[in-house]
Design a protein around this motif. Structure first.
Motif, PDB file in Angstrom:
ATOM      1  N   ASN A  47      15.758  71.991  43.821  1.00 15.27           N
ATOM      2  CA  ASN A  47      16.964  71.540  44.511  1.00 15.27           C
ATOM      3  C   ASN A  47      16.770  70.177  45.163  1.00 15.27           C
ATOM      4  OD1 ASN A  47      19.602  71.752  45.444  1.00 15.27           O
ATOM      5  ND2 ASN A  47      18.958  72.729  47.345  1.00 15.27           N
ATOM      6  N   SER A  48      15.607  69.957  45.776  1.00 11.76           N
ATOM      7  CA  SER A  48      15.389  68.676  46.450  1.00 11.76           C
ATOM      8  C   SER A  48      15.259  67.537  45.447  1.00 11.76           C
ATOM      9  CB  SER A  48      14.159  68.744  47.349  1.00 11.76           C
ATOM     10  OG  SER A  48      13.004  69.019  46.597  1.00 11.76           O
ATOM     11  N   ILE A  49      14.589  67.745  44.327  1.00  8.30           N
ATOM     12  CA  ILE A  49      14.466  66.676  43.319  1.00  8.30           C
ATOM     13  C   ILE A  49      15.823  66.395  42.685  1.00  8.30           C
ATOM     14  CG2 ILE A  49      13.475  66.127  41.063  1.00  8.30           C
ATOM     15  CD1 ILE A  49      10.876  67.089  42.025  1.00  8.30           C
ATOM     16  N   GLU A  50      16.600  67.428  42.471  1.00  7.97           N
ATOM     17  CA  GLU A  50      17.937  67.237  41.911  1.00  7.97           C
ATOM     18  C   GLU A  50      18.796  66.400  42.869  1.00  7.97           C
ATOM     19  OE1 GLU A  50      21.436  70.284  41.197  1.00  7.97           O
ATOM     20  OE2 GLU A  50      19.831  70.524  39.721  1.00  7.97           O
ATOM     21  N   LYS A  51      18.734  66.689  44.157  1.00  8.15           N
ATOM     22  CA  LYS A  51      19.499  65.908  45.130  1.00  8.15           C
ATOM     23  C   LYS A  51      19.005  64.468  45.198  1.00  8.15           C
ATOM     24  CE  LYS A  51      21.145  69.483  48.182  1.00  8.15           C
ATOM     25  NZ  LYS A  51      21.154  70.037  49.519  1.00  8.15           N
ATOM     26  N   ILE A  52      17.702  64.300  45.141  1.00  6.67           N
ATOM     27  CA  ILE A  52      17.143  62.946  45.206  1.00  6.67           C
ATOM     28  C   ILE A  52      17.600  62.126  44.002  1.00  6.67           C
ATOM     29  CG2 ILE A  52      14.985  61.625  45.020  1.00  6.67           C
ATOM     30  CD1 ILE A  52      13.707  63.891  46.753  1.00  6.67           C
ATOM     31  N   LEU A  53      17.533  62.702  42.818  1.00  7.58           N
ATOM     32  CA  LEU A  53      17.916  61.953  41.617  1.00  7.58           C
ATOM     33  C   LEU A  53      19.421  61.779  41.488  1.00  7.58           C
ATOM     34  CD1 LEU A  53      15.410  63.353  38.990  1.00  7.58           C
ATOM     35  CD2 LEU A  53      15.419  61.109  40.054  1.00  7.58           C
TER      36      LEU A  53
END
Length: 109
Positions: A47-53
């Protein structure tokens, strides 16, 4: 959300803005961005990598304002038919490009 994630979002947004200014072609940027978003959403990212990208990088790279400004310039010239064609064409091409990226990503894995 952790403070590190905010920092990563800021850094990816900065990188995306730099790349956008370097390329300086709204249509090409939207095609590249759509393909990469389709490619990435087929992956099972945290979830955090998806939000970052998606929130950091791609929201700045494929900014909606660039798309709107391009269409505004056409409208400002009074070319309504050209506006309608480009509006629909850009959306359809980007959707299919995103689907293509999604399918390519699924084939690779």
């Amino acid at each position: 959300m952790k403070i590190n994630n905010f920092i990563y979002i800021l850094l990816t947004a900065y990188l995306a803005t730099f790349l956008r200014l370097t390329i300086n072609n709204n249509f090409l940027i939207s095609i590249i961005g759509s393909f990469l978003v389709g490619f990435l959403i087929s992956k099972r990212l945290s979830n955090s990598i998806e939000k970052i990208l998606l929130s950091g990088f791609f929201s700045c790279f494929t900014s909606f304002s660039g798309f709107i400004y391009f269409l505004y310039k056409i409208l400002d010239q009074g070319e309504w038919i050209k506006f309608i064609i480009f509006f629909n064409l850009i959306i359809i091409v980007n959707l299919f490009t995103m689907l293509f990226g999604f399918l390519i990503s699924r084939k690779i894995t």
